[in-house]
Design an enzyme around this catalytic site. Sequence first.
Site, PDB file in Angstrom:
ATOM      1  N   HIS A   4       0.333   3.586   8.257  1.00  0.00           N
ATOM      2  CA  HIS A   4      -0.709   4.448   8.826  1.00  0.00           C
ATOM      3  C   HIS A   4      -0.042   5.507   9.693  1.00  0.00           C
ATOM      4  O   HIS A   4       0.996   5.251  10.310  1.00  0.00           O
ATOM      5  CB  HIS A   4      -1.677   3.635   9.694  1.00  0.00           C
ATOM      6  CG  HIS A   4      -2.590   2.731   8.925  1.00  0.00           C
ATOM      7  ND1 HIS A   4      -3.483   3.185   7.978  1.00  0.00           N
ATOM      8  CD2 HIS A   4      -2.760   1.388   8.962  1.00  0.00           C
ATOM      9  CE1 HIS A   4      -4.151   2.161   7.466  1.00  0.00           C
ATOM     10  NE2 HIS A   4      -3.731   1.053   8.036  1.00  0.00           N
ATOM     11  N   ASN A  34      -6.511   0.598  -3.113  1.00  0.00           N
ATOM     12  CA  ASN A  34      -7.428   1.275  -2.177  1.00  0.00           C
ATOM     13  C   ASN A  34      -6.920   2.663  -1.781  1.00  0.00           C
ATOM     14  O   ASN A  34      -6.762   2.979  -0.619  1.00  0.00           O
ATOM     15  CB  ASN A  34      -7.704   0.404  -0.940  1.00  0.00           C
ATOM     16  CG  ASN A  34      -6.459   0.116  -0.103  1.00  0.00           C
ATOM     17  OD1 ASN A  34      -5.340   0.210  -0.585  1.00  0.00           O
ATOM     18  ND2 ASN A  34      -6.673  -0.255   1.153  1.00  0.00           N
ATOM     19  N   HIS A  57      -2.770 -12.600   1.437  1.00  0.00           N
ATOM     20  CA  HIS A  57      -2.510 -12.797   2.874  1.00  0.00           C
ATOM     21  C   HIS A  57      -3.292 -13.942   3.560  1.00  0.00           C
ATOM     22  O   HIS A  57      -4.129 -13.720   4.434  1.00  0.00           O
ATOM     23  CB  HIS A  57      -2.725 -11.511   3.670  1.00  0.00           C
ATOM     24  CG  HIS A  57      -3.891 -10.662   3.264  1.00  0.00           C
ATOM     25  ND1 HIS A  57      -5.168 -11.145   3.130  1.00  0.00           N
ATOM     26  CD2 HIS A  57      -3.952  -9.343   2.970  1.00  0.00           C
ATOM     27  CE1 HIS A  57      -5.966 -10.149   2.773  1.00  0.00           C
ATOM     28  NE2 HIS A  57      -5.270  -9.054   2.656  1.00  0.00           N
ATOM     29  N   HIS A 117       0.864  -1.189   0.000  1.00  0.00           N
ATOM     30  CA  HIS A 117       0.000   0.000   0.000  1.00  0.00           C
ATOM     31  C   HIS A 117       0.896   1.233   0.000  1.00  0.00           C
ATOM     32  O   HIS A 117       1.622   1.475   0.970  1.00  0.00           O
ATOM     33  CB  HIS A 117      -0.917  -0.005   1.227  1.00  0.00           C
ATOM     34  CG  HIS A 117      -1.885  -1.154   1.234  1.00  0.00           C
ATOM     35  ND1 HIS A 117      -3.115  -1.113   0.600  1.00  0.00           N
ATOM     36  CD2 HIS A 117      -1.801  -2.395   1.771  1.00  0.00           C
ATOM     37  CE1 HIS A 117      -3.744  -2.265   0.756  1.00  0.00           C
ATOM     38  NE2 HIS A 117      -2.966  -3.073   1.460  1.00  0.00           N
ATOM     39  N   LEU A 118       0.851   2.005  -1.078  1.00  0.00           N
ATOM     40  CA  LEU A 118       1.690   3.205  -1.181  1.00  0.00           C
ATOM     41  C   LEU A 118       0.929   4.473  -0.797  1.00  0.00           C
ATOM     42  O   LEU A 118       1.532   5.534  -0.658  1.00  0.00           O
ATOM     43  CB  LEU A 118       2.282   3.333  -2.586  1.00  0.00           C
ATOM     44  CG  LEU A 118       3.322   2.275  -2.975  1.00  0.00           C
ATOM     45  CD1 LEU A 118       3.787   2.474  -4.415  1.00  0.00           C
ATOM     46  CD2 LEU A 118       4.518   2.287  -2.020  1.00  0.00           C
ATOM     47  N   ARG A 119      -0.417   4.360  -0.673  1.00  0.00           N
ATOM     48  CA  ARG A 119      -1.263   5.437  -0.115  1.00  0.00           C
ATOM     49  C   ARG A 119      -1.437   6.673  -0.990  1.00  0.00           C
ATOM     50  O   ARG A 119      -2.191   7.563  -0.620  1.00  0.00           O
ATOM     51  CB  ARG A 119      -0.768   5.880   1.268  1.00  0.00           C
ATOM     52  CG  ARG A 119      -0.732   4.774   2.313  1.00  0.00           C
ATOM     53  CD  ARG A 119      -2.104   4.269   2.637  1.00  0.00           C
ATOM     54  NE  ARG A 119      -2.056   3.336   3.767  1.00  0.00           N
ATOM     55  CZ  ARG A 119      -2.706   2.170   3.787  1.00  0.00           C
ATOM     56  NH1 ARG A 119      -3.460   1.797   2.767  1.00  0.00           N
ATOM     57  NH2 ARG A 119      -2.635   1.390   4.846  1.00  0.00           N
ATOM     58  N   ASN A 161      -5.627  -6.768   9.273  1.00  0.00           N
ATOM     59  CA  ASN A 161      -6.705  -7.455   8.584  1.00  0.00           C
ATOM     60  C   ASN A 161      -6.128  -8.217   7.399  1.00  0.00           C
ATOM     61  O   ASN A 161      -5.603  -7.591   6.487  1.00  0.00           O
ATOM     62  CB  ASN A 161      -7.703  -6.382   8.107  1.00  0.00           C
ATOM     63  CG  ASN A 161      -8.786  -6.942   7.215  1.00  0.00           C
ATOM     64  OD1 ASN A 161      -8.909  -8.153   7.028  1.00  0.00           O
ATOM     65  ND2 ASN A 161      -9.593  -6.063   6.636  1.00  0.00           N
ATOM     66  N   ASP A 169      -8.481  -5.125  -2.548  1.00  0.00           N
ATOM     67  CA  ASP A 169      -7.882  -5.410  -1.241  1.00  0.00           C
ATOM     68  C   ASP A 169      -8.247  -4.384  -0.171  1.00  0.00           C
ATOM     69  O   ASP A 169      -8.269  -3.188  -0.411  1.00  0.00           O
ATOM     70  CB  ASP A 169      -6.365  -5.502  -1.319  1.00  0.00           C
ATOM     71  CG  ASP A 169      -5.794  -5.836   0.048  1.00  0.00           C
ATOM     72  OD1 ASP A 169      -6.106  -6.920   0.549  1.00  0.00           O
ATOM     73  OD2 ASP A 169      -5.107  -4.985   0.640  1.00  0.00           O
ATOM     74  N   ASP A 185       2.055  -6.908   2.362  1.00  0.00           N
ATOM     75  CA  ASP A 185       0.884  -6.151   2.828  1.00  0.00           C
ATOM     76  C   ASP A 185       1.339  -4.922   3.631  1.00  0.00           C
ATOM     77  O   ASP A 185       0.723  -4.540   4.629  1.00  0.00           O
ATOM     78  CB  ASP A 185      -0.088  -7.010   3.649  1.00  0.00           C
ATOM     79  CG  ASP A 185      -1.481  -6.351   3.752  1.00  0.00           C
ATOM     80  OD1 ASP A 185      -1.701  -5.282   3.148  1.00  0.00           O
ATOM     81  OD2 ASP A 185      -2.341  -6.925   4.454  1.00  0.00           O
TER      82      ASP A 185
END
Length: 427
Positions: free
Chosen positions: A309, A92, A232, A60-62, A278, A152, A305
């Site tokens: 955050h 996402n 995952h 996740h690179l956001r 998760n 995801d 994964d």
Amino acid sequence: MAESWLLRGVLPYGEGAPVDVRLADGRVAELAPGLAPGSSRVLEAAGQVLLPGLVDLHTHLREPGREDAETVETGTRAAAAGGFTAVHAMANTDPVADNAGVVEQVWRLGREAGHCDVAPVGAVTIGLRGEALSELGTMADSAARVRVFSDDGLCVSDASLMRRALEYVKAFDGVIAQHAQEPRLTVGAQMNEGVVSSRLGLTGWPSVAEEAVIARDCLLAAHVRSRLHVCHVSTRGSVDILRLAKARGIDVTAEVTPHHLLLTDEAACGYDATFKVNPPLRTQDDVDAVREGLADGTLDVVATDHAPHTSQDKETEWGAALPGMTGLETALAVVAETMVLPGRLTWRQVADRMSARPAVIGRLEGHGRPLAVGEPANLALVDTGAAWTVDPAASVSRSRNTPFAGRRLPVRVTATFLRGARTHGEG
Ligand code: DOR
Ligand code: ZN
């Protein structure tokens, strides 16, 4: 002139006698003992393990949307620090990567940063809402050449939509990467459902929520003769189902994260939301099963994964915290700790699970190639004598939510090369 390096005294795949490796024009130019430096820059790396550059199927690179947690630039820098030369960037984001515009933007940002290749993942459904398919073909045809599609964070839970997605991606050799989790079974879930969740009084996330969707999707993939990838995997039952599906010849692949290889739900006991993730951390029996599954190939790959955050989103009460942990900088060391040192995997098998297979699943060209003359010089160097203590403050990710803070890990990535140019390391 292009960068040229001479890596001195390395052990390809950790095997055999030390050799020197010359990188020139973006490729492995020579591989033999006793090479003369010539005009190459020399990196003394006696006894270090040389691996093909790692490939992550799940990062996740956001960006766009949560640049306060991570950007393509910071996330790919963290990837390079962990030995990765390519990452798949999850969809996402905000806006969601459900169209050619967003996937091309992420791909372009990755190219501009230059730390590693970025392969954007396209969302399966518009806005991750699970209602209607995104423009999968347009994303596949875009400059980003998307081959992996995933909602995801959320499960494509509608069986009919999942079937259509599996059918659709066959046209361009794509794959659906499913976050397997029946949402009706995980309403309000906070951690693994079991003894520990009862003791802590937190709502549980049952294993069956994952296993039921994996079983269903394997059958769907078989029915439409398409390709499924399971994100995952975290439970023993999931490993059992995947073993059966593979024995039946179903075209399914699966990943396990470093944190599911090492940690259990006991980590939740201090209510430190760093350990909220998760799917959740499971029991020791599940940990044993995913290790066995990775060793025997039932689980094809390790994927991080990496889920950065901000401290506002993590350093709060358990129930309010967002799920996810960073993982790029520690992944290889955790795999060494859980799989290599105990003799479950050789370094050559690590290269298979963390480079070759993820590149094949993502249909990524130029990555996951063997260590051989003429191949692209996408490489990672690992010092197996350099134990280190994980310090979140020293992370190059923009976020600090590593579950391995303060933990001593046995090996360290000392250098990473992308097409012959050093993207991590010093000296
Ligand atoms: O823990 C998780 N965090 N699991 C996911 O599936 C999504 C991810 C995120 O985006 O933070
Ligand atoms: Zn997920």
